[in-house]
Scaffold this motif. Structure first.
Motif, short mmCIF file in Angstrom:
data_model
loop_
_atom_site.label_atom_id
_atom_site.label_comp_id
_atom_site.label_asym_id
_atom_site.label_seq_id
_atom_site.Cartn_x
_atom_site.Cartn_y
_atom_site.Cartn_z
N SER A 1 0.78 11.81 -18.10
CA SER A 1 2.06 12.02 -18.79
C SER A 1 2.97 13.00 -18.07
CB SER A 1 1.80 12.51 -20.22
OG SER A 1 0.95 11.62 -20.90
N ILE A 2 2.40 13.89 -17.26
CA ILE A 2 3.22 14.91 -16.60
C ILE A 2 3.96 14.36 -15.39
CG2 ILE A 2 1.96 16.93 -17.40
CD1 ILE A 2 1.23 15.54 -14.00
N LEU A 3 3.60 13.19 -14.89
CA LEU A 3 4.19 12.69 -13.65
C LEU A 3 5.68 12.45 -13.79
CD1 LEU A 3 1.43 10.13 -12.51
CD2 LEU A 3 1.74 12.50 -11.78
N LEU B 1 7.63 15.03 -6.25
CA LEU B 1 6.45 15.01 -7.13
C LEU B 1 5.17 14.96 -6.31
CD1 LEU B 1 4.93 14.53 -9.87
CD2 LEU B 1 5.33 12.09 -9.48
N VAL B 2 5.11 14.02 -5.36
CA VAL B 2 3.90 13.85 -4.55
C VAL B 2 3.62 15.11 -3.75
CG1 VAL B 2 2.93 12.59 -2.58
CG2 VAL B 2 4.06 11.33 -4.43
N SER B 3 4.68 15.71 -3.17
CA SER B 3 4.51 16.94 -2.40
C SER B 3 4.00 18.07 -3.29
CB SER B 3 5.85 17.33 -1.77
OG SER B 3 5.76 18.56 -1.10
N PHE B 4 4.55 18.17 -4.49
CA PHE B 4 4.15 19.21 -5.44
C PHE B 4 2.68 19.07 -5.84
CE2 PHE B 4 3.95 20.59 -9.98
CZ PHE B 4 4.12 21.96 -9.78
N LEU B 5 2.27 17.84 -6.14
CA LEU B 5 0.88 17.60 -6.54
C LEU B 5 -0.09 17.91 -5.40
CD1 LEU B 5 1.29 14.22 -8.51
CD2 LEU B 5 0.88 16.50 -9.47
N GLN B 6 0.30 17.54 -4.19
CA GLN B 6 -0.57 17.83 -3.05
C GLN B 6 -0.70 19.34 -2.81
OE1 GLN B 6 1.29 15.44 0.00
NE2 GLN B 6 0.09 13.62 -0.53
N GLU B 7 0.41 20.08 -3.01
CA GLU B 7 0.35 21.54 -2.88
C GLU B 7 -0.57 22.15 -3.93
OE1 GLU B 7 4.33 22.90 -3.11
OE2 GLU B 7 4.93 22.05 -1.17
N GLU B 8 -0.64 21.53 -5.09
CA GLU B 8 -1.52 22.01 -6.16
C GLU B 8 -2.94 21.47 -5.99
OE1 GLU B 8 -0.61 24.28 -8.69
OE2 GLU B 8 0.98 24.44 -7.18
N ARG B 9 -3.20 20.80 -4.88
CA ARG B 9 -4.52 20.23 -4.54
C ARG B 9 -4.98 19.22 -5.58
NH1 ARG B 9 -6.77 22.18 -0.33
NH2 ARG B 9 -8.92 21.66 -0.91
N ILE B 10 -4.01 18.44 -6.04
CA ILE B 10 -4.30 17.30 -6.91
C ILE B 10 -4.14 16.06 -6.05
CG2 ILE B 10 -3.58 16.02 -8.96
CD1 ILE B 10 -2.44 18.74 -9.98
N PHE B 11 -5.23 15.35 -5.83
CA PHE B 11 -5.24 14.35 -4.77
C PHE B 11 -5.09 12.91 -5.22
CE2 PHE B 11 -7.92 17.86 -2.99
CZ PHE B 11 -6.98 18.31 -2.07
N ASP B 12 -5.41 12.62 -6.49
CA ASP B 12 -5.36 11.20 -6.87
C ASP B 12 -5.33 11.03 -8.39
OD1 ASP B 12 -7.93 11.81 -7.62
OD2 ASP B 12 -8.92 10.41 -6.27
N GLN B 13 -5.06 9.80 -8.79
CA GLN B 13 -4.96 9.44 -10.21
C GLN B 13 -6.31 9.54 -10.91
OE1 GLN B 13 -4.26 5.26 -11.02
NE2 GLN B 13 -2.91 5.76 -12.71
N GLN B 14 -7.36 9.21 -10.18
CA GLN B 14 -8.69 9.14 -10.79
C GLN B 14 -9.12 10.46 -11.39
OE1 GLN B 14 -11.60 7.40 -8.18
NE2 GLN B 14 -13.31 7.82 -9.56
N ARG B 15 -8.59 11.56 -10.87
CA ARG B 15 -8.98 12.88 -11.37
C ARG B 15 -7.88 13.55 -12.17
NH1 ARG B 15 -12.88 11.64 -7.93
NH2 ARG B 15 -11.30 10.55 -6.74
N LEU B 16 -6.80 12.83 -12.48
CA LEU B 16 -5.71 13.42 -13.26
C LEU B 16 -6.14 13.59 -14.72
CD1 LEU B 16 -2.28 11.79 -12.35
CD2 LEU B 16 -2.86 14.22 -12.33
N PRO B 17 -6.03 14.79 -15.29
CA PRO B 17 -6.33 14.97 -16.72
C PRO B 17 -5.34 14.23 -17.61
CG PRO B 17 -6.41 17.06 -15.55
CD PRO B 17 -5.80 16.07 -14.61
#
Length: 439
Positions: free
Chosen positions: A304-306, A285-301
């Motif tokens: 629920s998807i985690l 999950l963490v690797s996938f989010l980083q590849e999508e350039r999603i860096f942290d919780q504060q900016r997560l829309p």
């Protein structure tokens, strides 16, 4: 000893001070719940924070009352590194009797400030007495403290000794009521009593309750497992508190709805059996989010998807081509979840439906059009006017954050210095540098 499934120390200094004030005023501070211990300790256990390790045979476990007992123990033994509890004898309008307060401490070089706390004469000049002097196990320190505080004046010394002795007597003879369960009490009954007491009087999270259930079912400590997850995937804390993430993952792996009702109906032994999957899914999950350039919780829309992403990755073991197809599917799911209203309400049920459908797509049983999140009629992507109306991303606005993330996914650069966003520097970036109105 404390059963390991209990939460760790949680009371702040004000609650500890209030309890101590009640003790020296001979007022009740509530009762505790104790479980007798026979030949074997029924639960994985730990000492009260800062208490001696090992020693005599354990005869009792403290099931309820940890916070007040820990606060009393630590203040009487002065083991808080960042604070010292003091008794004030100053009479004020609202406080005509002695009361306990907390002085914050800090190190500067080799010295602990403020210095006056550890200087009896200065402390007494403020009419303050360290709470540690009331420890019934310490028979001598308070007399030496009184001598130093008096500055050699015998009359003042006797006055201080009299005051401290009176307070010491109140501590030593304080009536602390407790409920006692015999050592023959079955483990499941003890856990049930613990859960009921804590959910009736204290607001516990689902994780707190499940900790006890896992302990009872398996003898394993969920706290220890979570700590091991943090060690294996330290960057997960950028996206979620691990204790908040593992339960929905575990529920989905057991095909249950990821909410409190689902958590309490888990097969707790399977939670432990699935732990390697949970760790694997979290890493992916963490690797996938980083590849999508999603860096942290504060900016997560949407958080629920985690869980569904982690639960799916937990069971992916295919060849590179198969993994690539799954990645494409999950990327589509991720961004549609961000840009549509799919998770704006009835979230837990929607997550389970999408998770089941995504698994069926991966197994080849259905087409991806069967995934509810991909339904254009029910959950259409936003049109231009809706995108324009989205708020500034620092608000907790799903669409605004989605736009921000998609901009970074596309390679947005900061016009101030030409650099791109990263985990290391994102908090220093200003949003309007990434996509200014002028563009």
């Amino acid at each position: 000893m404390l059963p390991r499934f209990q939460r760790f120390e949680a009371w702040g200094p004000n609650l500890v001070a209030d309890s101590l004030t009640n003790v020296i005023r001979n007022l009740p501070i509530g009762s505790t719940l104790v479980l007798g211990v026979g030949d074997n300790i029924p639960f994985i256990s730990r000492e009260i924070a800062s208490a001696p390790k090992g020693g005599e045979k354990v005869n009792e476990l403290l099931l309820d009352g940890q916070q007040r007992i820990t606060g009393i123990w630590r203040s009487l033994n002065d083991t808080y590194p960042e604070r010292t509890f003091l008794i004030s004898l100053v009479k004020e309008e609202e406080e005509t009797e002695p009361y306990v307060w907390c002085q914050t401490r800090w190190l500067k070089g080799e010295k602990k400030f403020p210095l006056w706390v550890d200087r009896p004469k200065e402390c007494w000049a403020r009419k303050d007495i360290p709470v540690r002097l009331l420890n019934p196990d310490n028979e001598e320190e308070y007399k030496n403290w009184a001598k130093d505080a008096s500055g050699g004046d015998n009359k003042i010394q006797l006055e201080i000794i009299y005051i401290i002795s009176s307070l010491r007597s109140k501590v030593a003879n304080f009536p602390l009521p407790f409920l006692y369960m015999e050592s023959t009490t079955p483990k499941d009954v003890a856990v049930e009593v613990f859960v009921k007491l804590n959910t009736k009087y204290v607001s516990l999270s689902a994780f707190d309750i499940v900790v006890a259930q896992v302990e009872e079912a398996t003898g394993q400590s969920l706290h220890d497992l979570v700590d091991s997850l943090k060690g294996s995937v330290p960057t997960v804390i950028h996206y979620a508190e691990p204790s908040d993430l593992i339960l929905p993952i575990a529920a989905l792996l057991q095909n249950k709805v990821p909410n409190q009702r689902g958590y309490l109906n888990l097969d707790f032994k399977k939670v432990v059996d699935d732990w390697s999957k949970i760790v694997k899914g979290t890493k992916e999950l963490v690797s996938f989010l980083q590849e999508e350039r999603i860096f942290d919780q504060q900016r997560l829309p949407s958080e629920s998807i985690l869980a569904p992403l982690a639960a799916i990755w937990a069971e992916v073991n295919g060849c590179p081509d198969e993994r690539g197809n799954i990645r494409i599917l999950l990327r589509k799911y991720l961004w549609r979840a961000f840009f549509t209203s799919r998770y704006d309400r009835a979230v837990a049920g929607a997550v389970l439906q999408d998770y089941r459908a995504l698994k069926n797509v991966i197994s080849g049983e259905v087409d991806e059009t069967e995934v509810p999140c991909f339904n254009d009629n029910l959950y259409p992507l936003p049109q231009e006017d809706l995108l324009i109306q989205s708020r500034w991303p620092k608000y907790k606005d799903r669409l605004a954050r989605a736009v921000l993330l998609l901009t970074m996914r596309g390679g947005a650069e900061d016009i101030a210095d030409g650099g791109g966003a990263s985990t290391a520097n994102l908090k220093q970036r200003e949003y309007h540098h990434l996509y200014p109105v002028a563009w």
